[in-house]
Design a protein around this motif. Structure first.
Motif, PDB file in Angstrom:
ATOM      1  N   ASN A 146      34.782 -38.028  18.814  1.00  0.00           N
ATOM      2  CA  ASN A 146      35.007 -37.303  20.073  1.00  0.00           C
ATOM      3  C   ASN A 146      36.290 -36.469  20.056  1.00  0.00           C
ATOM      4  OD1 ASN A 146      32.823 -38.942  20.669  1.00  0.00           O
ATOM      5  ND2 ASN A 146      33.419 -39.240  22.802  1.00  0.00           N
ATOM      6  N   ASN A 183      37.308 -50.180  30.056  1.00  0.00           N
ATOM      7  CA  ASN A 183      38.109 -49.117  30.703  1.00  0.00           C
ATOM      8  C   ASN A 183      37.246 -48.319  31.687  1.00  0.00           C
ATOM      9  OD1 ASN A 183      36.532 -47.599  29.028  1.00  0.00           O
ATOM     10  ND2 ASN A 183      38.213 -46.334  28.225  1.00  0.00           N
ATOM     11  N   PHE A 214      36.412 -43.587  19.511  1.00  0.00           N
ATOM     12  CA  PHE A 214      34.948 -43.465  19.590  1.00  0.00           C
ATOM     13  C   PHE A 214      34.297 -43.549  18.216  1.00  0.00           C
ATOM     14  CE2 PHE A 214      36.643 -41.356  23.336  1.00  0.00           C
ATOM     15  CZ  PHE A 214      35.800 -41.764  24.357  1.00  0.00           C
ATOM     16  N   LEU A 258      34.613 -46.709  31.255  1.00  0.00           N
ATOM     17  CA  LEU A 258      33.853 -45.504  30.857  1.00  0.00           C
ATOM     18  C   LEU A 258      32.399 -45.733  31.224  1.00  0.00           C
ATOM     19  CD1 LEU A 258      35.279 -44.389  27.369  1.00  0.00           C
ATOM     20  CD2 LEU A 258      35.462 -43.213  29.554  1.00  0.00           C
ATOM     21  N   ARG A 289      45.264 -40.330  17.922  1.00  0.00           N
ATOM     22  CA  ARG A 289      45.208 -39.898  19.322  1.00  0.00           C
ATOM     23  C   ARG A 289      45.259 -41.108  20.258  1.00  0.00           C
ATOM     24  NH1 ARG A 289      39.933 -36.602  21.002  1.00  0.00           N
ATOM     25  NH2 ARG A 289      39.067 -38.707  20.879  1.00  0.00           N
ATOM     26  N   PHE A 341      41.020 -40.564  28.195  1.00  0.00           N
ATOM     27  CA  PHE A 341      42.464 -40.348  28.251  1.00  0.00           C
ATOM     28  C   PHE A 341      43.032 -40.610  29.637  1.00  0.00           C
ATOM     29  CE2 PHE A 341      41.710 -36.695  25.043  1.00  0.00           C
ATOM     30  CZ  PHE A 341      41.561 -37.588  24.011  1.00  0.00           C
ATOM     31  N   ALA A 397      30.778 -35.305  24.441  1.00  0.00           N
ATOM     32  CA  ALA A 397      31.695 -36.252  23.780  1.00  0.00           C
ATOM     33  C   ALA A 397      33.137 -35.926  24.122  1.00  0.00           C
ATOM     34  CB  ALA A 397      31.482 -36.182  22.267  1.00  0.00           C
ATOM     35  N   PHE A 414      41.037 -45.462  23.515  1.00  0.00           N
ATOM     36  CA  PHE A 414      39.656 -45.677  23.116  1.00  0.00           C
ATOM     37  C   PHE A 414      39.353 -44.829  21.883  1.00  0.00           C
ATOM     38  CE2 PHE A 414      35.105 -45.772  23.198  1.00  0.00           C
ATOM     39  CZ  PHE A 414      34.742 -46.900  23.909  1.00  0.00           C
ATOM     40  N   ARG A 418      44.081 -45.979  32.622  1.00  0.00           N
ATOM     41  CA  ARG A 418      43.534 -45.488  31.338  1.00  0.00           C
ATOM     42  C   ARG A 418      44.617 -44.848  30.476  1.00  0.00           C
ATOM     43  NH1 ARG A 418      37.942 -42.645  33.381  1.00  0.00           N
ATOM     44  NH2 ARG A 418      36.658 -44.514  33.451  1.00  0.00           N
ATOM     45  N   GLU A 419      45.671 -44.441  31.103  1.00  0.00           N
ATOM     46  CA  GLU A 419      46.758 -43.854  30.313  1.00  0.00           C
ATOM     47  C   GLU A 419      47.345 -44.871  29.328  1.00  0.00           C
ATOM     48  OE1 GLU A 419      49.607 -42.273  33.061  1.00  0.00           O
ATOM     49  OE2 GLU A 419      48.180 -40.811  33.870  1.00  0.00           O
ATOM     50  N   ARG A 434      33.043 -50.430  26.536  1.00  0.00           N
ATOM     51  CA  ARG A 434      33.154 -49.288  27.440  1.00  0.00           C
ATOM     52  C   ARG A 434      33.385 -49.748  28.886  1.00  0.00           C
ATOM     53  NH1 ARG A 434      30.917 -44.152  26.251  1.00  0.00           N
ATOM     54  NH2 ARG A 434      30.886 -43.830  24.003  1.00  0.00           N
TER      55      ARG A 434
END
Lengths: 246, 792
Positions: free
Chosen positions: A88, A48, A84, A50, A149, B761, B753, A82, A77-78, A45
């Protein structure tokens, strides 16, 4: 290329990461393993941001990630995907919409996004479920949507945080198969996977990092680690692997 | 703060504006609807505020006729006045009268309600001119003093007194508060000091005494004191006096129980005793007074008419403690009435008898006079006859015969008179008996009456008159009777003389011719000098003055209206409350209880004093030195502005409107905070995990949004609560903000979440909120406004 140097992180007075340092080359798959609470998820995490690390350095293709401002970070981040542990997914969006979501702020036209979504869904073998909502999917399917995704942005860095941890054993394989295919087909992308699946790690990893109590106790090629482990943790994983093999 | 760094702040501002606009509109609509709904209902019930001047409540059955008469009055007294009809309720109709502008003045309003006094069918007349203030509790003189000052105040149209109140009509409603404040300031310049005298104490020249106090306080203390003493008795005082009279009335007809306590027995006030009653029942007594060995008691259960025997026992009926003497005035009155009813018919015949006796007595006197004349004439004749015997040779037979005829006639008269006297004697004796009986009856009746009552006095007068009449009749007639009795033995002799005279007269001519000696001898025998002497001795007529006194007494007696007295007593008997002794005692106890708990105002002096710089303690001490009676003081404001009921109703309505508007504003703010801002607050809390609340931006966001939303709606709707200052909406907003800050996550949580996914993103805060969080949120304004920005 990814270069992580002396990464540290504390929650209150508890130090979770104690100077994590490793390199990953483009096209490499890095598997981070270790006992629960050793800092694996925190490490991934932090990559990036997070989770904001307290110290250290992260260089991604020459960019110092920790020195980026918010806007730059969002931009970065594009290209960092990630996946999960708990999927998520966005519950009010369909499978297709979930997959399209990361691209809606891009310059791509809608149709292009739809096409790409179609492609990645086919890649994870869920094209026919594109109009379903996450609530109607199994855990394995949900995670495959999560992977799709992640793939749609064509990331430079793909981070998978224990992607099978929330799945029951029967569904684990379908996800691992997708990931395995993914690692085989990509060439420039760095994939970092946090997992407890020793056999899977052996199969897909170019580099294994064994973490214990916030430190990398051993790192190297899977064959090295699991044949001649230097650390106690490595020994344990070797025994486990031997057990599976027998 | 993340919010300000992202362009989501635009969304927040738009949300805020739309919330404020919608909240304001909704609050105004709710307020207006409530105003319309309640206002309409109240208007039909009590008339439109400010439009009407007089409310007349009339009997619905006589509505048509009454309305016609009201219209006539309006035409003649208040031309141009408008009459409108309100609702009909419970057999009553409401009529509203709006007086023309030129009639809105003091002189008209002083008599406004009186114009309709004579119209049958109007049950209530009530002034309802608005805007108006009513000052209550003003003494008449204080009202006169203050009225001019109040009338001179700005925005006061006119004033007029109405009973104990002073009505102040104001130019326009918006000036009401301003005028009220000024009047209060004026009222606060004065105070009233009341000096009360003990109850039942009559104070002469109360006003003069007040003026004396006024002068002393002015001269010695330099105070601007005004004597505003009035002599009117209050209604409460009248009520208390009436109740005191009622108690006295009931007490006079309650049975009194007198107990002669037996030696060795002890009775105390408050003891409960028993008298046996008919049907093995009992009469309960409560001892009210003990004096030596005589006690008095009242009946608490039962009635004295049912008492059996004359012994009184202790409460367990085991020991006789005394001998009882019951006096039941109601029973006695009943007896008296029945006796008088028997007496009245007899009175007529008694008076007729007395009249006839008087006439007879008068005739008796005339008769006696006649007797006197007759006797004298007989004596003269006798002397003449004696003269004839002395000169027998010169006898004139015819002359002698004429004289004898005359004597015979006179003797005949004398016999008749004496016979009549005997008859009269019997009449007089009967009258004496009747008068004695009448006297005893009147005495018996009188004994049943309360000493001092009018009827007692009348009967006493009657008894006295009868007694005097009887005495006079007895005294005066006794003499007459004695005389008549004396005539009795003479009557025989007179008759014998009369026979002799008749016999002699028959032979007189023959004797004169044949035997003058025999004639002389017989003539000597006929003249009866001895009888005449005896007749003259008896003849002593009673004094006519005495007879006149008896006559006068009888006239007096006849002047008493016995029938009227009897009728009145009968009326009293019938109008007496049909109460038993126990009920009378209970009523008296109740009256005592009420009277004991009431401060019955006695005479009172009222002084108007300045409110400032007056040491009332010193003044009171000074007044005490000037008034010897045991006085008490009370001080009070000179008058109080009382809420006008109609005004109050409209005030309440306006407050209902305000409350509803405020509630709507609060509701809009709360809903917006919960369903719209709550989501943002939760997300901000998620992003900023500071444990100390004041370091958390969500805290300030929550407070700011609540305060801005509520106070803006309140400001834009123009809500002005009479109880809360303008800044109270800010305080309420702060409170609301605090609550929402604490509870937002419970009410409007979001999927963390999903938020994290958005972060992963590379979405900024605005994108996460617009694309992920808000579309998944509960329905709300934010969600509606956000729809234009969502991708899917």
């Amino acid at each position: 290329m990814l270069k992580v140097i002396n990464l540290t992180k504390s929650y209150d007075s508890r130090q979770v990461l104690r100077g994590i340092t490793f390199d990953a080359q483009a096209g490499q798959t890095v598997v981070i393993m270790g006992p629960s609470g050793c800092g694996k998820s925190t490490t991934i995490r932090c990559l990036n941001r997070l989770t904001e690390p307290d110290g250290g350095k992260i260089l991604l293709n020459g960019i110092s990630v920790l020195e980026l401002n918010t806007e730059q970070l969002l931009k970065l981040r594009e290209k960092i995907a990630f996946v999960f542990q708990n999927f998520n997914l966005i519950e009010h969006l369909t499978v297709e919409e979930n997959v399209m979501l990361p691209l809606i702020k891009s310059d791509l036209v809608r149709q292009e996004i739809v096409t790409r979504a179609q492609q990645v869904l086919e890649q994870v073998q869920l094209a026919e479920r594109k109009n379903d909502y996450p609530a109607n999917l199994s855990g394995g399917q949900k995670q495959r949507v999560g992977i799709a995704r992640a793939l749609i942005i064509e990331p430079n860095l793909l981070l998978l945080d224990e992607p099978t941890a929330s799945l029951d054993p029967i569904l684990v394989k379908e996800v691992l198969d997708v990931i395995e295919d993914l690692t085989k087909t990509q060439d420039q992308r760095i994939v970092i996977i946090v997992t407890h699946q020793v056999a899977f790690a052996l199969k897909v990893a170019d580099l294994i990092l064994l973490l214990d109590q916030g430190q990398i106790v051993e790192q190297g090629h899977p064959e090295e680690i699991f044949s001649q482990p230097q650390s106690q943790l490595g020994q344990k994983y070797k025994q486990l692997l031997d057990y599976y093999r027998s | 703060m993340l919010l300000f760094k992202s362009d989501f702040i635009k969304d927040v501002v738009i949300l805020l504006l739309v919330t404020i606009i919608l909240g304001t509109l909704l609050s105004l609509v709710i307020g207006t609807i409530s105003d319309y709904y309640f206002g309409d209902a109240v208007d039909s019930l009590i008339g439109d505020y400010e439009n009407n001047d007089l409310l007349l409540i009339i009997d619905e059955r006589e509505k048509e006729e009454t309305v016609e008469k009201i219209k006539e009055v309006l035409q003649t007294k208040l031309p141009g006045a408008k009459l409108s009809t309100g609702i009909n309720l419970a057999g009553k109709s409401n009529l509203f009268i709006s007086v023309g502008k030129k009639y809105k003045r003091r002189a008209v309003f002083l008599n406004l309600e009186d114009y309709f006094n004579d119209i049958k069918g109007i049950t209530t007349t009530s002034l309802m001119t608005e805007p108006r203030l009513t000052i209550n509790g003003l003494k008449n003189k204080a009202s006169q003093l203050l009225e001019d000052k109040i009338a001179d105040l700005d925005h006061v149209a006119f004033t007029f007194p109405d009973g104990d109140s002073l009505e102040v009509i104001i130019d326009e409603a918006q000036f009401t508060a301003q005028v009220k404040e000024k009047i209060n300031t004026l009222l606060n310049d004065y105070q009233m000091l009341g000096i009360r005298f003990p109850i039942k104490e009559e104070v002469d020249n109360l006003v003069q005494l007040g003026s004396k106090l006024e002068k002393v306080l002015k001269d010695d203390y330099g105070l601007a004191v005004k004597n505003i003493t009035e002599l009117n008795s209050s209604e409460l005082g009248s009520l208390a006096k009436t109740m005191t009279e009622m108690k006295s009335f009931l007490s006079s007809y309650a049975s009194t129980i007198k107990i002669k306590v037996f030696t060795g027995q002890k009775i105390e006030v408050g003891d409960k005793l028993i008298i046996p009653a008919e049907d093995k029942k009992k009469i309960d007594l409560r001892v009210s007074n003990v004096n030596d060995m005589i006690a008095t008691a009242v009946i608490t259960t039962g009635d004295s008419s049912a008492a059996v025997g004359d012994l009184v026992y202790n409460s367990d009926s085991t020991t006789a403690v005394g001998k009882v003497e019951i006096n039941n005035p109601r029973q006695k009155l009943d007896y008296l009435v029945s006796e008088l009813k028997k007496l009245v018919p007899q009175l007529g015949s008694i008076f007729n008898d007395a009249d006839s006796i008087l006439a007879n007595l008068e005739e008796l006197f005339a008769t006696l006079q006649l007797l006197k004349g007759t006797t004298t004439e007989i004596e003269t004749l006798n002397q003449k006859l004696a003269g004839y015997t002395a000169n027998i040779e010169q006898l004139d037979g015819r002359e002698i015969k004429a004289n004898l005829d005359s004597l015979e006639h006179r003797l005949e008269q004398l016999v008749v008179i004496i016979t009549r006297l005997e008859f009269m004697r019997d009449l007089i004796l009967d009258l004496r008996v009747e008068l004695t009986q009448l006297e005893s009856r009147i005495n018996a009746a009188q004994a049943e009456l309360r000493v001092g009552s009018n009827y007692y006095n009348n009967l006493q007068q009657l008894a006295e008159n009868i007694a005097q009449l009887k005495i006079k009749v007895v005294d005066n007639t006794q003499e007459i009777i004695d005389q008549i009795n004396r005539y009795n033995p003479l009557l025989k002799e007179i008759k014998s003389w009369q026979k002799n005279v008749q016999d002699f007269n028959a032979v007189i001519d023959k004797l004169i011719k044949e035997s003058p000696q025999e004639f002389a001898k017989r003539l000597t025998a006929v003249s009866n000098k001895d009888l005449i002497t005896r007749l003259q001795q008896v003849r002593q007529p009673a004094s006519e003055e005495k007879l006149a006194a008896v006559k006068e007494q009888l006239v007096k007696l006849r002047a008493i209206d016995f029938a009227g007295i009897t009728a009145q007593l009968e009326y009293i008997e019938q109008s007496l409350p049909k109460l038993k002794d126990e009920e009378i005692t209970a009523s008296i106890d109740l009256l005592d209880h009420y009277l004991a708990g009431r401060a019955i105002p006695g005479a009172e002096i009222s002084l108007l004093l300045p409110a400032q710089n007056v040491d009332l303690k010193v003044i009171k001490e000074e007044i005490k030195t000037m008034i010897p009676q045991q006085i008490s003081f009370y001080d009070s404001p000179v008058g109080i502005i009382v809420p006008n009921l109609r005004n109050q109703i409209y005030q309440i309505l306006s407050e209902v409107k305000i409350v509803l508007t405020v509630v709507t504003a609060l509701l809009c703010t709360s809903l917006s905070l919960l369903f719209d801002h709550g989501l943002i607050i939760t997300s901000l809390q998620e992003l900023n995990t500071e444990k100390i609340f004041y370091s958390n931006p969500a805290f300030y966001y929550s407070l700011t949004m609540a305060v801005i939303t509520l106070s803006s709606i309140c400001y834009l709707t123009g809500i002005e609560s009479p109880y809360l200052p303008w800044w109270s909406s800010i305080l309420v907003g702060v409170g609301l903000g605090l609550i929402i800050f604490k509870e937002a996550a419970v009410i409007n949580d979001f999927a963390k979440a999903e938020f994290k996914a958005g972060e992963a993103f590379g979405f900024n805060y605005a994108q996460i909120m617009r694309q992920i969080i808000i579309p998944a949120a509960k329905p709300g304004l934010l969600k509606i406004l956000n729809q234009r920005q969502t991708y899917f």
